[in-house]
Scaffold this motif. Sequence first.
Motif, PDB file in Angstrom:
ATOM      1  N   THR A 111       0.846  -1.185   0.000  1.00 21.24           N
ATOM      2  CA  THR A 111       0.000   0.000   0.000  1.00 21.24           C
ATOM      3  C   THR A 111       0.884   1.238   0.000  1.00 21.24           C
ATOM      4  O   THR A 111       2.117   1.144  -0.028  1.00 21.24           O
ATOM      5  CB  THR A 111      -0.959  -0.017   1.207  1.00 21.24           C
ATOM      6  N   TYR A 112       0.262   2.391   0.039  1.00 19.05           N
ATOM      7  CA  TYR A 112       0.974   3.656   0.030  1.00 19.05           C
ATOM      8  C   TYR A 112       1.847   3.749   1.278  1.00 19.05           C
ATOM      9  O   TYR A 112       1.346   3.663   2.399  1.00 19.05           O
ATOM     10  CB  TYR A 112      -0.028   4.804  -0.015  1.00 19.05           C
ATOM     11  N   ASN A 113       3.146   3.940   1.085  1.00 15.96           N
ATOM     12  CA  ASN A 113       4.072   3.758   2.201  1.00 15.96           C
ATOM     13  C   ASN A 113       4.159   4.928   3.186  1.00 15.96           C
ATOM     14  O   ASN A 113       4.761   4.802   4.255  1.00 15.96           O
ATOM     15  CB  ASN A 113       5.474   3.413   1.676  1.00 15.96           C
ATOM     16  N   GLU A 114       3.546   6.068   2.864  1.00 18.94           N
ATOM     17  CA  GLU A 114       3.628   7.202   3.785  1.00 18.94           C
ATOM     18  C   GLU A 114       2.853   6.957   5.084  1.00 18.94           C
ATOM     19  O   GLU A 114       3.197   7.513   6.129  1.00 18.94           O
ATOM     20  CB  GLU A 114       3.116   8.470   3.111  1.00 18.94           C
ATOM     21  N   HIS A 115       1.813   6.148   5.031  1.00 21.96           N
ATOM     22  CA  HIS A 115       1.043   5.903   6.252  1.00 21.96           C
ATOM     23  C   HIS A 115       1.891   5.184   7.297  1.00 21.96           C
ATOM     24  O   HIS A 115       1.942   5.599   8.458  1.00 21.96           O
ATOM     25  CB  HIS A 115      -0.204   5.087   5.924  1.00 21.96           C
ATOM     26  N   ALA A 116       2.540   4.104   6.902  1.00 23.63           N
ATOM     27  CA  ALA A 116       3.378   3.374   7.851  1.00 23.63           C
ATOM     28  C   ALA A 116       4.521   4.247   8.354  1.00 23.63           C
ATOM     29  O   ALA A 116       4.847   4.234   9.544  1.00 23.63           O
ATOM     30  CB  ALA A 116       3.928   2.109   7.196  1.00 23.63           C
ATOM     31  N   ALA A 117       5.117   5.018   7.454  1.00 22.84           N
ATOM     32  CA  ALA A 117       6.223   5.885   7.855  1.00 22.84           C
ATOM     33  C   ALA A 117       5.763   6.925   8.873  1.00 22.84           C
ATOM     34  O   ALA A 117       6.468   7.225   9.848  1.00 22.84           O
ATOM     35  CB  ALA A 117       6.810   6.568   6.622  1.00 22.84           C
ATOM     36  N   ALA A 118       4.579   7.482   8.664  1.00 21.65           N
ATOM     37  CA  ALA A 118       4.066   8.498   9.584  1.00 21.65           C
ATOM     38  C   ALA A 118       3.783   7.913  10.959  1.00 21.65           C
ATOM     39  O   ALA A 118       4.095   8.531  11.990  1.00 21.65           O
ATOM     40  CB  ALA A 118       2.801   9.127   9.004  1.00 21.65           C
ATOM     41  N   PHE A 119       3.199   6.719  11.004  1.00 23.54           N
ATOM     42  CA  PHE A 119       2.913   6.096  12.298  1.00 23.54           C
ATOM     43  C   PHE A 119       4.210   5.716  13.017  1.00 23.54           C
ATOM     44  O   PHE A 119       4.343   5.902  14.228  1.00 23.54           O
ATOM     45  CB  PHE A 119       2.009   4.875  12.111  1.00 23.54           C
ATOM     46  N   ARG A 135      -6.107   1.318  12.517  1.00 20.65           N
ATOM     47  CA  ARG A 135      -5.994   0.652  11.224  1.00 20.65           C
ATOM     48  C   ARG A 135      -6.050   1.697  10.122  1.00 20.65           C
ATOM     49  O   ARG A 135      -6.780   2.685  10.215  1.00 20.65           O
ATOM     50  CB  ARG A 135      -7.104  -0.377  11.016  1.00 20.65           C
ATOM     51  N   VAL A 136      -5.265   1.460   9.069  1.00 19.87           N
ATOM     52  CA  VAL A 136      -5.280   2.319   7.887  1.00 19.87           C
ATOM     53  C   VAL A 136      -5.757   1.499   6.696  1.00 19.87           C
ATOM     54  O   VAL A 136      -5.234   0.413   6.426  1.00 19.87           O
ATOM     55  CB  VAL A 136      -3.884   2.906   7.590  1.00 19.87           C
ATOM     56  N   LEU A 137      -6.747   2.027   5.979  1.00 20.64           N
ATOM     57  CA  LEU A 137      -7.265   1.406   4.768  1.00 20.64           C
ATOM     58  C   LEU A 137      -7.124   2.405   3.626  1.00 20.64           C
ATOM     59  O   LEU A 137      -7.718   3.489   3.678  1.00 20.64           O
ATOM     60  CB  LEU A 137      -8.742   1.026   4.928  1.00 20.64           C
ATOM     61  N   VAL A 138      -6.342   2.078   2.616  1.00 22.66           N
ATOM     62  CA  VAL A 138      -6.265   2.912   1.418  1.00 22.66           C
ATOM     63  C   VAL A 138      -7.297   2.359   0.445  1.00 22.66           C
ATOM     64  O   VAL A 138      -7.225   1.211   0.032  1.00 22.66           O
ATOM     65  CB  VAL A 138      -4.849   2.901   0.818  1.00 22.66           C
ATOM     66  N   HIS A 139      -8.274   3.196   0.086  1.00 23.57           N
ATOM     67  CA  HIS A 139      -9.518   2.731  -0.540  1.00 23.57           C
ATOM     68  C   HIS A 139      -9.921   3.659  -1.681  1.00 23.57           C
ATOM     69  O   HIS A 139     -10.397   4.767  -1.420  1.00 23.57           O
ATOM     70  CB  HIS A 139     -10.607   2.685   0.544  1.00 23.57           C
ATOM     71  N   PRO A 140      -9.720   3.234  -2.950  1.00 24.87           N
ATOM     72  CA  PRO A 140      -9.075   2.006  -3.402  1.00 24.87           C
ATOM     73  C   PRO A 140      -7.572   2.046  -3.132  1.00 24.87           C
ATOM     74  O   PRO A 140      -6.966   3.116  -3.060  1.00 24.87           O
ATOM     75  CB  PRO A 140      -9.372   1.981  -4.904  1.00 24.87           C
ATOM     76  N   ASN A 141      -7.013   0.850  -3.012  1.00 26.31           N
ATOM     77  CA  ASN A 141      -5.631   0.745  -2.572  1.00 26.31           C
ATOM     78  C   ASN A 141      -4.653   1.123  -3.681  1.00 26.31           C
ATOM     79  O   ASN A 141      -4.916   0.927  -4.868  1.00 26.31           O
ATOM     80  CB  ASN A 141      -5.348  -0.688  -2.099  1.00 26.31           C
TER      81      ASN A 141
END
Length: 320
Positions: A111-119, A135-141
């Motif tokens: 998925t989009y890697n900025e979410h994990a990096a930010a957390f 939880r993070v959901l990229v929708h659509p992924n």
Amino acid sequence: MSIETAPNPSAKRDHGGNLSAAMKTYGGQRDTWIDLSTGINPVPYPVQGISHSDWSALPDRTEQEALLQAARIFWNVPDEAAILAAPGASALIAAIPALAEPAQVEITPPTYNEHAAAFRARGWHVKETGLCPARVLVHPNNPDGRLWAPQDASAPLTVIDESFCDVCPEHSLIAQSAIKGRVILKSFGKFWGLAGLRLGFAIGDSDLIMRLAEWQGPWAVSGPALRIGERALRDLAWAETTRVRLAQDAQRLDQLICSKGGALVGGTDLFRLYEVDDSTSWQDRLAQAHIWSRVFPYSKTYLRLGLPAQNDWSRLEAAL
């Protein structure tokens, strides 16, 4: 369900749109390249009617409210949900992890890697599966176009990134945006093709949105962004016409790539994900013709392409 190790949050992250790196290797000037490494509409919303005062004056509160009202109508935001405009969805992504005490967050790859990096930057541990407080959901992924179901959004803090959902509004989860602990992100730059304007929205739990607003300050969104954003969000005819064109161009791109040996494995009407024999060699072949594509460090076969502008199709066909 192992917890990922937390790398240096300041480490360089992989993204599309890095034309400067491509030019260092393959030469050329920015205006000679076709950038298909992003998922940005190649036919942006027409920008006009910006006055000198839009640039010289502080953003007006009335125009801020007008933008938010246009956004509420366009996305059919529930009355109980709050809405905030920000200087790009990325600014919101960076701030959201501070809304709760660091714990474990579920982010399913790829998925989009900025979410994990930010957390991680806020001290959270990222898990691929398992029940977590967030939880993070990229929708659509991004990059495979996966759509999530309403029942997937059940964590106490649930972030739903709908940056690419304006091509398929019938799948939006915006109806759930007023639920406690819910934040839905919207990007203006993708569908309207004006990524440089830096405009994004957070919609959701009023308490959480209020905190994001307080951290952001009073003049986060520029005057030109307020005016252009409101006008675009009210232009429903442009949005409908654009959805039809993007869908047609996505099918055309599929036919072209599949005829050259690729196989469609996902995507949206703003970008397509293909399985190829060797993604690096495909990227190199296209780059020789100054066409930039997206490959991924976790896959040797995934190739992602945005949609070409009308005048760029012949160059893409020739390069393949």
